[in-house]
Design a protein around this motif. Structure first.
Motif, PDB file in Angstrom:
ATOM      1  N   PHE A 170     -58.812  73.902 109.108  1.00 30.10           N
ATOM      2  CA  PHE A 170     -57.426  73.439 109.051  1.00 30.10           C
ATOM      3  C   PHE A 170     -56.610  73.954 110.234  1.00 30.10           C
ATOM      4  CE2 PHE A 170     -59.128  73.727 104.738  1.00 30.10           C
ATOM      5  CZ  PHE A 170     -58.946  72.425 104.313  1.00 30.10           C
ATOM      6  N   VAL A 171     -56.833  75.208 110.605  1.00 30.27           N
ATOM      7  CA  VAL A 171     -56.042  75.792 111.692  1.00 30.27           C
ATOM      8  C   VAL A 171     -56.393  75.156 113.029  1.00 30.27           C
ATOM      9  CG1 VAL A 171     -55.456  77.918 112.905  1.00 30.27           C
ATOM     10  CG2 VAL A 171     -55.838  77.969 110.429  1.00 30.27           C
ATOM     11  N   ALA A 172     -57.699  75.105 113.350  1.00 28.11           N
ATOM     12  CA  ALA A 172     -58.118  74.596 114.660  1.00 28.11           C
ATOM     13  C   ALA A 172     -57.761  73.126 114.824  1.00 28.11           C
ATOM     14  CB  ALA A 172     -59.623  74.807 114.842  1.00 28.11           C
ATOM     15  N   SER A 173     -57.958  72.332 113.775  1.00 28.06           N
ATOM     16  CA  SER A 173     -57.633  70.907 113.885  1.00 28.06           C
ATOM     17  C   SER A 173     -56.127  70.717 114.087  1.00 28.06           C
ATOM     18  CB  SER A 173     -58.104  70.156 112.640  1.00 28.06           C
ATOM     19  OG  SER A 173     -57.525  70.692 111.471  1.00 28.06           O
ATOM     20  N   SER A 174     -55.324  71.545 113.432  1.00 29.97           N
ATOM     21  CA  SER A 174     -53.874  71.452 113.605  1.00 29.97           C
ATOM     22  C   SER A 174     -53.462  71.830 115.028  1.00 29.97           C
ATOM     23  CB  SER A 174     -53.179  72.374 112.596  1.00 29.97           C
ATOM     24  OG  SER A 174     -51.788  72.344 112.761  1.00 29.97           O
ATOM     25  N   VAL A 175     -54.070  72.905 115.541  1.00 33.44           N
ATOM     26  CA  VAL A 175     -53.765  73.329 116.916  1.00 33.44           C
ATOM     27  C   VAL A 175     -54.171  72.256 117.909  1.00 33.44           C
ATOM     28  CG1 VAL A 175     -54.358  74.999 118.710  1.00 33.44           C
ATOM     29  CG2 VAL A 175     -53.906  75.791 116.382  1.00 33.44           C
ATOM     30  N   GLY A 176     -55.386  71.700 117.743  1.00 29.44           N
ATOM     31  CA  GLY A 176     -55.856  70.659 118.648  1.00 29.44           C
ATOM     32  C   GLY A 176     -54.960  69.441 118.624  1.00 29.44           C
ATOM     33  N   SER A 177     -54.560  69.030 117.423  1.00 27.78           N
ATOM     34  CA  SER A 177     -53.673  67.876 117.304  1.00 27.78           C
ATOM     35  C   SER A 177     -52.322  68.134 117.977  1.00 27.78           C
ATOM     36  CB  SER A 177     -53.468  67.557 115.821  1.00 27.78           C
ATOM     37  OG  SER A 177     -52.642  66.428 115.664  1.00 27.78           O
ATOM     38  N   ASN A 178     -51.787  69.332 117.823  1.00 29.49           N
ATOM     39  CA  ASN A 178     -50.506  69.670 118.463  1.00 29.49           C
ATOM     40  C   ASN A 178     -50.618  69.663 119.981  1.00 29.49           C
ATOM     41  OD1 ASN A 178     -49.164  69.977 116.021  1.00 29.49           O
ATOM     42  ND2 ASN A 178     -49.621  72.165 115.869  1.00 29.49           N
ATOM     43  N   PHE A 179     -51.746  70.162 120.502  1.00 30.76           N
ATOM     44  CA  PHE A 179     -51.949  70.130 121.953  1.00 30.76           C
ATOM     45  C   PHE A 179     -51.941  68.697 122.476  1.00 30.76           C
ATOM     46  CE2 PHE A 179     -54.137  74.486 121.987  1.00 30.76           C
ATOM     47  CZ  PHE A 179     -53.083  75.078 122.660  1.00 30.76           C
ATOM     48  N   VAL A 180     -52.627  67.808 121.768  1.00 30.08           N
ATOM     49  CA  VAL A 180     -52.716  66.418 122.215  1.00 30.08           C
ATOM     50  C   VAL A 180     -51.367  65.724 122.124  1.00 30.08           C
ATOM     51  CG1 VAL A 180     -53.713  64.163 121.687  1.00 30.08           C
ATOM     52  CG2 VAL A 180     -55.172  66.179 121.680  1.00 30.08           C
ATOM     53  N   GLU A 181     -50.696  65.900 120.992  1.00 31.50           N
ATOM     54  CA  GLU A 181     -49.428  65.211 120.790  1.00 31.50           C
ATOM     55  C   GLU A 181     -48.342  65.702 121.742  1.00 31.50           C
ATOM     56  OE1 GLU A 181     -48.632  65.837 116.704  1.00 31.50           O
ATOM     57  OE2 GLU A 181     -50.271  64.533 116.008  1.00 31.50           O
ATOM     58  N   ARG A 186     -55.268  69.666 127.795  1.00 34.07           N
ATOM     59  CA  ARG A 186     -56.143  70.534 128.592  1.00 34.07           C
ATOM     60  C   ARG A 186     -56.213  71.953 128.000  1.00 34.07           C
ATOM     61  NH1 ARG A 186     -57.406  67.881 133.216  1.00 34.07           N
ATOM     62  NH2 ARG A 186     -56.025  66.168 133.818  1.00 34.07           N
ATOM     63  N   TRP A 187     -55.125  72.368 127.354  1.00 37.62           N
ATOM     64  CA  TRP A 187     -55.128  73.702 126.761  1.00 37.62           C
ATOM     65  C   TRP A 187     -56.044  73.780 125.539  1.00 37.62           C
ATOM     66  CZ3 TRP A 187     -54.336  78.405 128.071  1.00 37.62           C
ATOM     67  CH2 TRP A 187     -53.483  78.708 129.128  1.00 37.62           C
ATOM     68  N   SER A 188     -56.348  72.639 124.930  1.00 36.89           N
ATOM     69  CA  SER A 188     -57.290  72.664 123.805  1.00 36.89           C
ATOM     70  C   SER A 188     -58.673  73.087 124.277  1.00 36.89           C
ATOM     71  CB  SER A 188     -57.361  71.284 123.145  1.00 36.89           C
ATOM     72  OG  SER A 188     -57.831  70.306 124.050  1.00 36.89           O
ATOM     73  N   LYS A 352     -55.094  65.035 113.515  1.00 38.45           N
ATOM     74  CA  LYS A 352     -55.093  66.160 112.584  1.00 38.45           C
ATOM     75  C   LYS A 352     -55.333  65.683 111.157  1.00 38.45           C
ATOM     76  CE  LYS A 352     -51.148  68.083 111.635  1.00 38.45           C
ATOM     77  NZ  LYS A 352     -49.919  68.898 111.759  1.00 38.45           N
ATOM     78  N   THR A 353     -54.626  64.636 110.753  1.00 42.78           N
ATOM     79  CA  THR A 353     -54.791  64.104 109.391  1.00 42.78           C
ATOM     80  C   THR A 353     -56.190  63.544 109.196  1.00 42.78           C
ATOM     81  OG1 THR A 353     -52.438  63.547 109.368  1.00 42.78           O
ATOM     82  CG2 THR A 353     -53.826  62.522 107.690  1.00 42.78           C
ATOM     83  N   ALA A 354     -56.722  62.886 110.219  1.00 46.19           N
ATOM     84  CA  ALA A 354     -58.077  62.338 110.123  1.00 46.19           C
ATOM     85  C   ALA A 354     -59.104  63.446 109.902  1.00 46.19           C
ATOM     86  CB  ALA A 354     -58.414  61.553 111.390  1.00 46.19           C
ATOM     87  N   ILE A 355     -58.924  64.562 110.603  1.00 45.56           N
ATOM     88  CA  ILE A 355     -59.837  65.697 110.418  1.00 45.56           C
ATOM     89  C   ILE A 355     -59.697  66.264 109.016  1.00 45.56           C
ATOM     90  CG2 ILE A 355     -60.347  68.054 111.157  1.00 45.56           C
ATOM     91  CD1 ILE A 355     -61.438  65.948 113.030  1.00 45.56           C
TER      92      ILE A 355
END
Length: 586
Positions: A170-181, A186-188, A352-355
């Motif tokens: 849950f944490v990593a997917s949320s962080v990754g989604s925030n980076f993309v949005e 690139r920071w992901s 994030k929701t898809a994950i």
């Protein structure tokens, strides 16, 4: 511990010898420190894989190559086919500490390149370097656990080693989604460089510390003297030749060549190479078939050390165990390859929701793994868990067909994912322990590599098959169901473009994507029967059987050295603990 190598005299596998010497000098605290290091690195690896899988659909979409995203998986799996046995043998040859240091260097460098990628080919190139690091850490973790634990408690520690997935889902997917949005995708990748470097430090420090202990104790010098006295030492060139023979370099190259030449055209033929009738597609496919024919001839007639060394093992359990895991991996890689993309499009949700919708599988998988590890230690059996798990997984795969329809509820998606996770989670640890326990300790590294190579080949075939079906059918279904004018290239390669279509066109696109995903689900159910076929011939043995009994049942293993410090959490410790819900390596 010695193997002959032509006229060069007896050869001692230096890495294996170091492991034997580790067990004479390490303390319980050393073992705890190393396992904690393994756990931290496992957390970083699962963080990396979760965040990467979260951002990859969007990143490939940004780079204009979402319909080619399966190539990344195919390349990784093909490379793993060669790298897993190569790195496992390297760890036998040089040592676990050296092999881990090698893998971590490539792992960190790959994410530096990914973070700076400006186009899809650069991302693919980074994935090649990534394969060296990821393959190394993937194979060395189970090998090191096999070195440190007894057969009875190995399932517990393998389950605990995989447990950090739950922390990161849950944490990593949320962080990754925030980076993309936020436009900082690139920071992901960049953050992974830092986390992998920091978390690998305790493990590497623990391994090198034990290795220095061996050196200071004089045991390593004594072992080297025994090696010198046992025969003439090999030159550097002789060692290189020996290593090439040990990893079957000719067979590995032929196998990888065949995989590349056959699998990549299945993904690239329609979108990039001009169709199935183009000269490039046909020439590549024919060359791949020739490579596979030469591979079979080499392995059967000429290879001194075949990739699958069945002649050295009395039991066929390792082979059938590899096939069980491979069939499960084939099913999952076919069925999940485009699921995140499909969920984002069919439900108009972000990555994030898809994950989150997908994660029911992973949560149940990890919980079941750890639970089964404790149950195996308690009841000293493994085969009933495999059969039960396969049955549950088949039921879950069948439920997935209606659950993944565009009109189904999100809860139905999560429940179906969880059922399959429960089934497959019951299989992995028992199969791994059975495979490792059916061969002598000298072959622990190579049989673990074989176990994962089978999965890599199956994953490459599955992801390629999914990519071929996706690229062949999706354009046809889009043309059939989407009315009006639209950008053909964008509608099959960009999630954002599909989500922004007018409602009538969007509904048609969802229907098209849904029909292709349904076909992948049906194929997965059809393939699931293979797991039962391969599980039935696996020879049964109790995890607490003596060596003599195990040999009689075709599952051969070696006794421990009486001078060794006991493995962490020995059988006596387990019987005293009554298998509590939580356990400490101490």
């Amino acid at each position: 511990m010695s193997e002959a190598s032509g006229s060069a005299g007896p050869v001692v596998l230096s890495g294996v010898k170091k492991v034997e010497l580790y067990k004479k000098v390490w303390s319980r605290n050393d073992q705890i420190f190393i396992f904690v290091g393994l756990f931290l690195l496992s957390w970083a690896i699962t963080w990396e894989t979760t965040i990467t899988s979260t951002v990859t659909p969007k990143v490939t979409s940004i780079l204009g190559a979402n319909n080619l995203s399966s190539i990344l998986s195919t390349i990784l799996y093909i490379l793993q086919t060669a790298l897993l046995p190569m790195i496992s043998k390297l760890s036998d040859f040089t040592g676990r500490a050296e092999a881990y240091s090698f893998a971590m260097t490539f792992y960190i460098v790959s994410f530096i390149i990914m973070a700076s990628a400006n186009n899809y080919p650069t991302l693919v190139g980074a994935k090649v370097i990534y394969a060296f690091g990821y393959s190394g850490t993937t194979i060395l973790g189970p090998i090191l656990i096999g070195d440190m634990t007894s057969i009875v408690n190995r399932g517990i520690y393998q389950g605990l080693y995989n447990a950090p997935v739950l922390i990161n889902l849950f944490v990593a997917s949320s962080v990754g989604s925030n980076f993309v949005e936020s436009g900082r995708w690139r920071w992901s990748f960049g953050i992974n460089c830092i986390l992998l470097g920091v978390t690998s430090a305790p493990l590497l420090a623990g391994l090198w510390n034990v290795q220095f202990k061996v050196k200071r104790s004089g045991l390593l010098v004594k072992a080297e003297e025994e090696e010198r006295n046992s025969g003439p030492r090999m030159t550097l060139w002789e060692r290189i030749v020996w290593l090439a023979i040990e990893i079957d370099i000719v067979g590995s190259l032929l196998l990888i060549g065949g995989l590349c030449l056959v699998l990549l055209p299945l993904v690239l033929a329609l979108p990039k190479w001009g169709g199935w009738s183009s000269g490039l597609t046909l020439g590549t496919l024919i060359s791949g078939v020739v490579c596979w024919g030469l591979f079979a001839l080499w392995e059967l007639k000429f290879s001194p050390k075949p990739i699958i060394p069945l002649a050295r093992w009395e039991s066929r359990t390792p082979l059938y165990g590899v096939l069980v895991t491979s069939s499960i991996t084939l099913i999952s890689s076919t069925n999940w390859q485009f699921l995140a993309t499909y969920l984002q499009i069919s439900r108009r949700v972000d990555s994030k929701t898809a994950i989150y919708l997908e994660c029911g599988y992973n949560v149940m998988y990890i919980i079941t793994e750890v639970s089964v590890g404790f149950l195996m230690a308690r009841f000293k059996v493994w085969r009933p868990f495999i059969w039960t798990g396969i049955a549950i997984a088949i039921v879950g795969l069948g439920i997935m067909i209606p659950a993944r329809l565009p009109t189904s509820s999100d809860a139905f998606v999560v429940v179906s994912q969880s059922i399959v996770g429960l089934g497959t989670g019951m299989c992995f640890i028992p199969v791994l322990v059975a495979v490792q326990s059916s061969v002598p300790h000298n072959d622990l590294a190579i049989v673990t590599a074989l176990f994962q190579v089978g999965g890599s080949i199956a994953a490459s075939v599955g992801s390629t098959m999914a990519g071929a079906i996706w690229n062949a059918l999706l354009p046809t279904k889009i043309a059939e169901y989407v009315p009006g004018e639209y950008d053909h290239a964008q509608i099959i390669s960009s999630i954002t473009y599909v989500q922004s279509l007018p409602i009538e066109q969007y509904d048609g696109a969802v229907k098209a994507y849904g029909e292709v995903q349904k076909l992948l689900n049906i194929i997965a159910v059809s393939l699931s029967v293979l797991t039962f076929v391969f599980a039935v011939p696996m020879q049964s043995f109790g995890l607490d059987q003596t060596e003599e009994t195990r040999i009689a049942s075709g599952a051969k293993n070696t006794n421990g050295n009486p001078n060794e410090v006991p493995s962490i959490l020995s059988e006596d410790d387990i019987s005293k603990s009554d298998i509590k819900p939580t356990v400490s390596p101490a």
